[in-house]
Design a protein around this motif. Structure first.
Motif, PDB file in Angstrom:
ATOM      1  N   ILE A 181       0.854  -1.133  -0.109  1.00  0.00           N
ATOM      2  CA  ILE A 181       0.133  -0.127   0.086  1.00  0.00           C
ATOM      3  C   ILE A 181       1.092   1.374   0.016  1.00  0.00           C
ATOM      4  O   ILE A 181       0.653   2.387  -0.635  1.00  0.00           O
ATOM      5  N   SER A 182       1.883   1.246   0.804  1.00  0.00           N
ATOM      6  CA  SER A 182       2.856   2.468   0.963  1.00  0.00           C
ATOM      7  C   SER A 182       3.446   2.586  -0.547  1.00  0.00           C
ATOM      8  O   SER A 182       3.444   3.805  -0.998  1.00  0.00           O
ATOM      9  N   ALA A 183       3.815   1.694  -1.138  1.00  0.00           N
ATOM     10  CA  ALA A 183       4.620   1.826  -2.512  1.00  0.00           C
ATOM     11  C   ALA A 183       3.439   2.254  -3.384  1.00  0.00           C
ATOM     12  O   ALA A 183       3.804   3.127  -4.318  1.00  0.00           O
ATOM     13  N   ALA A 184       2.341   1.663  -3.440  1.00  0.00           N
ATOM     14  CA  ALA A 184       1.206   2.034  -4.480  1.00  0.00           C
ATOM     15  C   ALA A 184       0.815   3.649  -4.185  1.00  0.00           C
ATOM     16  O   ALA A 184       0.474   4.282  -5.127  1.00  0.00           O
TER      17      ALA A 184
ATOM     18  N   SER B 275      -3.124   6.613   3.599  1.00  0.00           N
ATOM     19  CA  SER B 275      -4.523   6.698   4.050  1.00  0.00           C
ATOM     20  C   SER B 275      -5.710   6.641   3.082  1.00  0.00           C
ATOM     21  O   SER B 275      -6.733   5.970   3.095  1.00  0.00           O
ATOM     22  N   SER B 276      -5.392   7.447   1.829  1.00  0.00           N
ATOM     23  CA  SER B 276      -6.436   7.371   1.107  1.00  0.00           C
ATOM     24  C   SER B 276      -6.587   6.138  -0.015  1.00  0.00           C
ATOM     25  O   SER B 276      -7.470   5.801  -0.093  1.00  0.00           O
ATOM     26  N   VAL B 277      -5.363   5.638  -0.074  1.00  0.00           N
ATOM     27  CA  VAL B 277      -5.250   4.346  -0.804  1.00  0.00           C
ATOM     28  C   VAL B 277      -5.802   3.085   0.105  1.00  0.00           C
ATOM     29  O   VAL B 277      -6.608   2.286  -0.574  1.00  0.00           O
ATOM     30  N   SER B 278      -5.692   3.038   1.241  1.00  0.00           N
ATOM     31  CA  SER B 278      -6.345   2.354   2.187  1.00  0.00           C
ATOM     32  C   SER B 278      -7.799   2.437   2.316  1.00  0.00           C
ATOM     33  O   SER B 278      -8.527   1.209   2.273  1.00  0.00           O
ATOM     34  N   ALA B 279      -8.190   3.623   2.250  1.00  0.00           N
ATOM     35  CA  ALA B 279      -9.663   3.852   2.298  1.00  0.00           C
ATOM     36  C   ALA B 279     -10.395   3.507   1.038  1.00  0.00           C
ATOM     37  O   ALA B 279     -11.321   2.705   0.954  1.00  0.00           O
TER      38      ALA B 279
END
Length: 318
Positions: free
Chosen positions: A18-21, A30-34
């Protein structure tokens, strides 16, 4: 389904976490996780397993991935169509073809030889066979050009040309000045291949099977250019299409060995995805231009004559 969720999902799959994405997309983590949570809520299944150092796809995620890529590509085509932009065509080609044959084909397309409405913004990926097939299977490429390895391709495909298959070595090789070389002579030397699944290994396996049964292969983990440089300074032999070594043969950096029994030509095969929309016109224009640029037209004509004779025999029998 919101395409932002799919884009976040594909970015995680491509970048491994997620961090790399988030870094690749320019978003906050946090936006990607959401976005991923909303995607999973929409689907009703988990598509990723979060780990301390990254994320891996679940079985559901693995099934979703090719459709997510296809959906994002369709969205890009719709945007281009709405803006009146030229269509985009993502092409992959093996290094051997991309450097010595594809430029002529792509230049003809750019200059309008493919006919009206066949122009497109071309993205060319040059890679080994394994990487091309992985990208094509993942929907990251629309059309690929490869040397035929004998496997049956799923989906649309066509033979667009042929190339001579050559035994080549350095000018100082002990066999370099022989009028003809026999299998016994060849088997005294190693055969150099660039990597597993590459063109040189495939040709040794397919076209030299009878002549080179039991041949010792030396694996070089590197590019075709590295193989050619090493070949020119050593005592190994390899089997390659003529396009791959035309410059080296012309400049005397390599020489062709003449086997007692000539090797069969190798086909150049195109594979493409169906339902490419306006890009299909470009695909078929490229296929026609590729056939026109056939490096060995007599082999293609002979193959077509054989196919026509087979069809005639089948029709007569029925």
């Amino acid at each position: 389904m919101d395409s932002r969720y799919l884009r976040a999902f594909v970015a995680v799959a491509d970048n491994g976490g997620i961090s790399a994405a988030a870094h690749a997309l320019g978003y906050a983590q946090s936006s990607v996780s959401a976005q991923l949570k909303r995607l999973e809520a929409d689907l009703g299944v988990s598509v990723l397993v979060r780990a301390g150092t990254g994320a891996v796809l679940t079985e559901a995620g693995a099934r979703l991935l090719p459709y997510a890529r296809e959906s994002l590509e369709l969205e890009e085509r719709m945007r281009r169509a709405a803006r009146g932009d030229r269509t985009r065509l993502r092409i992959g080609a093996q290094e051997s073809l991309a450097h010595a044959w594809m430029p002529e084909v792509l230049a003809a397309l750019e200059y309008g030889a493919g006919g009206p409405d066949s122009g497109a913004d071309i993205e060319l990926t040059v890679a080994p066979r394994e990487a091309l097939e992985r990208a094509f299977g993942a929907g990251e490429l629309d059309l690929v050009f490869e040397y035929d390895n004998g496997s049956r391709a799923a989906g649309p495909s066509a033979v667009v040309g042929h190339d001579r298959t050559l035994l080549v070595t350095a000018p100082g090789h002990p066999l370099a000045h022989e009028d003809r070389v026999t299998p016994d002579q060849l088997l005294r030397y190693d055969f150099l291949v660039a990597e597993r699944g590459c063109t040189s290994e495939m040709l040794v396996d397919r076209f030299g099977r009878d002549m080179l049964a039991g041949a010792q292969q030396t694996l070089l983990q590197g590019s075709m250019a590295a193989l050619l440089r090493l070949l020119g300074h050593g005592h190994d032999i390899t089997v390659l299409p003529q396009l791959t070594v035309a410059r080296e043969l012309g400049e005397g950096e390599l020489v062709e060995l003449r086997p007692a029994e000539p090797l069969r030509p190798v086909s150049i095969v195109a594979r493409w995805h169906p339902r490419l929309g306006p890009a299909e016109r470009t695909v078929h224009a490229l296929l026609a231009l590729a056939r026109r640029a056939d490096p060995l037209p007599e082999a293609t004509q002979a193959a077509q004559a054989t196919q026509e004779a087979h069809r005639a025999r089948t029709a007569h029998a029925s």
